[in-house]
Write a protein that holds these residues in place. Structure first.
Motif, PDB file in Angstrom:
ATOM      1  N   ARG A   8      -1.915  -1.546  15.315  1.00  8.76           N
ATOM      2  CA  ARG A   8      -0.463  -1.701  15.449  1.00  8.76           C
ATOM      3  C   ARG A   8      -0.116  -3.190  15.468  1.00  8.76           C
ATOM      4  NH1 ARG A   8       2.178   3.224  15.010  1.00  8.76           N
ATOM      5  NH2 ARG A   8       0.767   4.779  15.805  1.00  8.76           N
ATOM      6  N   ASP A   9       1.036  -3.542  14.877  1.00  3.39           N
ATOM      7  CA  ASP A   9       1.478  -4.929  14.982  1.00  3.39           C
ATOM      8  C   ASP A   9       2.210  -5.121  16.302  1.00  3.39           C
ATOM      9  OD1 ASP A   9       4.100  -4.010  14.687  1.00  3.39           O
ATOM     10  OD2 ASP A   9       4.286  -4.698  12.611  1.00  3.39           O
ATOM     11  N   ALA A  10       2.752  -6.302  16.540  1.00  2.00           N
ATOM     12  CA  ALA A  10       3.409  -6.623  17.805  1.00  2.00           C
ATOM     13  C   ALA A  10       4.615  -5.735  18.088  1.00  2.00           C
ATOM     14  CB  ALA A  10       3.822  -8.099  17.815  1.00  2.00           C
ATOM     15  N   ASN A  11       5.215  -5.174  17.037  1.00  2.00           N
ATOM     16  CA  ASN A  11       6.374  -4.293  17.199  1.00  2.00           C
ATOM     17  C   ASN A  11       5.991  -2.816  17.250  1.00  2.00           C
ATOM     18  OD1 ASN A  11       8.252  -6.431  17.162  1.00  2.00           O
ATOM     19  ND2 ASN A  11       8.016  -6.554  14.944  1.00  2.00           N
ATOM     20  N   GLY A  12       4.695  -2.509  17.217  1.00  2.00           N
ATOM     21  CA  GLY A  12       4.234  -1.126  17.284  1.00  2.00           C
ATOM     22  C   GLY A  12       4.146  -0.430  15.935  1.00  2.00           C
ATOM     23  N   ASN A  13       4.382  -1.153  14.835  1.00  2.00           N
ATOM     24  CA  ASN A  13       4.296  -0.565  13.500  1.00  2.00           C
ATOM     25  C   ASN A  13       2.839  -0.326  13.123  1.00  2.00           C
ATOM     26  OD1 ASN A  13       7.157  -0.743  13.019  1.00  2.00           O
ATOM     27  ND2 ASN A  13       6.861  -2.936  12.757  1.00  2.00           N
ATOM     28  N   PRO A  14       2.534   0.805  12.464  1.00  2.00           N
ATOM     29  CA  PRO A  14       1.139   1.113  12.127  1.00  2.00           C
ATOM     30  C   PRO A  14       0.546   0.158  11.101  1.00  2.00           C
ATOM     31  CG  PRO A  14       2.609   2.714  11.115  1.00  2.00           C
ATOM     32  CD  PRO A  14       3.458   1.833  11.984  1.00  2.00           C
ATOM     33  N   ARG A  15      -0.734  -0.137  11.283  1.00  2.00           N
ATOM     34  CA  ARG A  15      -1.483  -0.985  10.369  1.00  2.00           C
ATOM     35  C   ARG A  15      -2.701  -0.228   9.873  1.00  2.00           C
ATOM     36  NH1 ARG A  15      -2.171  -6.942  12.899  1.00  2.00           N
ATOM     37  NH2 ARG A  15      -0.523  -7.853  11.649  1.00  2.00           N
ATOM     38  N   GLN A  16      -3.224  -0.670   8.742  1.00  2.00           N
ATOM     39  CA  GLN A  16      -4.490  -0.171   8.225  1.00  2.00           C
ATOM     40  C   GLN A  16      -5.335  -1.387   7.870  1.00  2.00           C
ATOM     41  OE1 GLN A  16      -3.322   2.266   4.881  1.00  2.00           O
ATOM     42  NE2 GLN A  16      -3.037   4.065   6.175  1.00  2.00           N
ATOM     43  N   CYS A  17      -6.630  -1.214   7.894  1.00  2.00           N
ATOM     44  CA  CYS A  17      -7.516  -2.304   7.538  1.00  2.00           C
ATOM     45  C   CYS A  17      -7.768  -2.236   6.034  1.00  2.00           C
ATOM     46  CB  CYS A  17      -8.820  -2.191   8.316  1.00  2.00           C
ATOM     47  SG  CYS A  17      -9.699  -3.742   8.403  1.00  2.00           S
ATOM     48  N   ASP A  18      -7.470  -3.310   5.331  1.00  2.00           N
ATOM     49  CA  ASP A  18      -7.676  -3.360   3.892  1.00  2.00           C
ATOM     50  C   ASP A  18      -8.876  -4.253   3.611  1.00  2.00           C
ATOM     51  OD1 ASP A  18      -7.169  -2.610   1.332  1.00  2.00           O
ATOM     52  OD2 ASP A  18      -5.556  -4.026   0.992  1.00  2.00           O
ATOM     53  N   THR A  25     -14.229  -0.572  -6.322  1.00  2.00           N
ATOM     54  CA  THR A  25     -15.095  -1.274  -7.268  1.00  2.00           C
ATOM     55  C   THR A  25     -16.541  -1.257  -6.799  1.00  2.00           C
ATOM     56  OG1 THR A  25     -14.900  -3.437  -6.215  1.00  2.00           O
ATOM     57  CG2 THR A  25     -13.194  -2.860  -7.820  1.00  2.00           C
ATOM     58  N   TYR A  26     -17.453  -1.617  -7.722  1.00  2.00           N
ATOM     59  CA  TYR A  26     -18.875  -1.685  -7.365  1.00  2.00           C
ATOM     60  C   TYR A  26     -19.183  -2.868  -6.459  1.00  2.00           C
ATOM     61  CZ  TYR A  26     -20.160   2.100 -10.458  1.00  2.00           C
ATOM     62  OH  TYR A  26     -20.283   3.331 -11.034  1.00  2.00           O
ATOM     63  N   GLN A  27     -18.289  -3.835  -6.392  1.00  2.00           N
ATOM     64  CA  GLN A  27     -18.467  -4.974  -5.496  1.00  2.00           C
ATOM     65  C   GLN A  27     -17.607  -4.792  -4.251  1.00  2.00           C
ATOM     66  OE1 GLN A  27     -17.448  -8.258  -8.041  1.00  2.00           O
ATOM     67  NE2 GLN A  27     -19.518  -8.414  -8.819  1.00  2.00           N
ATOM     68  N   ASN A  28     -17.488  -3.547  -3.791  1.00  2.00           N
ATOM     69  CA  ASN A  28     -16.564  -3.229  -2.714  1.00  2.00           C
ATOM     70  C   ASN A  28     -17.047  -3.697  -1.355  1.00  2.00           C
ATOM     71  OD1 ASN A  28     -18.109  -1.083  -1.321  1.00  2.00           O
ATOM     72  ND2 ASN A  28     -17.870   0.007  -3.245  1.00  2.00           N
ATOM     73  N   ALA A  29     -16.153  -3.605  -0.407  1.00  2.00           N
ATOM     74  CA  ALA A  29     -16.443  -4.066   0.944  1.00  2.00           C
ATOM     75  C   ALA A  29     -17.456  -3.191   1.671  1.00  2.00           C
ATOM     76  CB  ALA A  29     -15.146  -4.142   1.747  1.00  2.00           C
ATOM     77  N   ALA A  30     -17.778  -2.026   1.131  1.00  8.77           N
ATOM     78  CA  ALA A  30     -18.765  -1.164   1.773  1.00  8.77           C
ATOM     79  C   ALA A  30     -20.184  -1.673   1.539  1.00  8.77           C
ATOM     80  CB  ALA A  30     -18.637   0.268   1.257  1.00  8.77           C
ATOM     81  N   ALA A  41     -14.351  -9.277   3.053  1.00  6.59           N
ATOM     82  CA  ALA A  41     -13.268  -9.617   3.959  1.00  6.59           C
ATOM     83  C   ALA A  41     -12.437  -8.371   4.227  1.00  6.59           C
ATOM     84  CB  ALA A  41     -12.390 -10.696   3.341  1.00  6.59           C
ATOM     85  N   ALA A  42     -11.967  -8.222   5.427  1.00  7.04           N
ATOM     86  CA  ALA A  42     -11.076  -7.125   5.786  1.00  7.04           C
ATOM     87  C   ALA A  42     -10.007  -7.685   6.704  1.00  7.04           C
ATOM     88  CB  ALA A  42     -11.837  -6.010   6.486  1.00  7.04           C
ATOM     89  N   LYS A  43      -8.794  -7.216   6.518  1.00  2.00           N
ATOM     90  CA  LYS A  43      -7.689  -7.715   7.319  1.00  2.00           C
ATOM     91  C   LYS A  43      -6.708  -6.580   7.584  1.00  2.00           C
ATOM     92  CE  LYS A  43      -4.124 -11.210   7.434  1.00  2.00           C
ATOM     93  NZ  LYS A  43      -3.571 -12.395   6.822  1.00  2.00           N
ATOM     94  N   PRO A  44      -6.184  -6.507   8.807  1.00  2.00           N
ATOM     95  CA  PRO A  44      -5.186  -5.475   9.083  1.00  2.00           C
ATOM     96  C   PRO A  44      -3.863  -5.843   8.423  1.00  2.00           C
ATOM     97  CG  PRO A  44      -5.457  -6.858  11.009  1.00  2.00           C
ATOM     98  CD  PRO A  44      -6.471  -7.313   9.998  1.00  2.00           C
TER      99      PRO A  44
END
Length: 77
Positions: A8-18, A25-30, A41-44
Motif C-alpha cells: 500500500r502507498d501512504a494513502n492506502g492505495n494498493p500496490r503491486q511489485c513489478d 521474457t527469457y531474461q525475466n526477474a525470476a 530489479a523490482a519496485k512497488p
C-alpha cells in the motif's frame, strides 16, 4: 494481513511489485544469478499502473506478431 510500502502507498492505495526485465521474457526477474544483488530489479508501483503496463506489453506482443524466442530490445526514457 501485513501492509507496508510494498502493498500500500501512504494513502492506502494498493500496490503491486513489478519486475525488470519483464517477467514475460527469457531474461525475466525470476532468473536470479546466485550471489549477485544485480540480477534483477523490482519496485512497488500502483496496482492500476502495473496492470495497464502488463496489458500494453501483451497487446504489443500480439500486434507485432511476437513469437517465442523473437529478439527485441527496450529503451527506457
Amino acid at each position: 494481513m501485513t501492509t507496508g510500502p510494498y502493498t500500500r502507498d501512504a494513502n492506502g492505495n494498493p500496490r503491486q511489485c513489478d519486475e525488470c526485465p519483464f517477467a514475460s521474457t527469457y531474461q525475466n526477474a525470476a532468473k536470479v544469478v546466485e550471489n549477485s544483488g544485480w540480477s534483477f530489479a523490482a519496485k512497488p508501483i500502483a496496482k492500476d499502473a502495473n496492470e495497464k503496463g502488463g496489458g500494453m506489453i501483451s497487446n504489443w506482443y500480439g500486434r507485432e506478431h511476437m513469437l517465442d524466442g523473437d529478439e527485441f530490445y527496450v529503451v527506457v526514457r
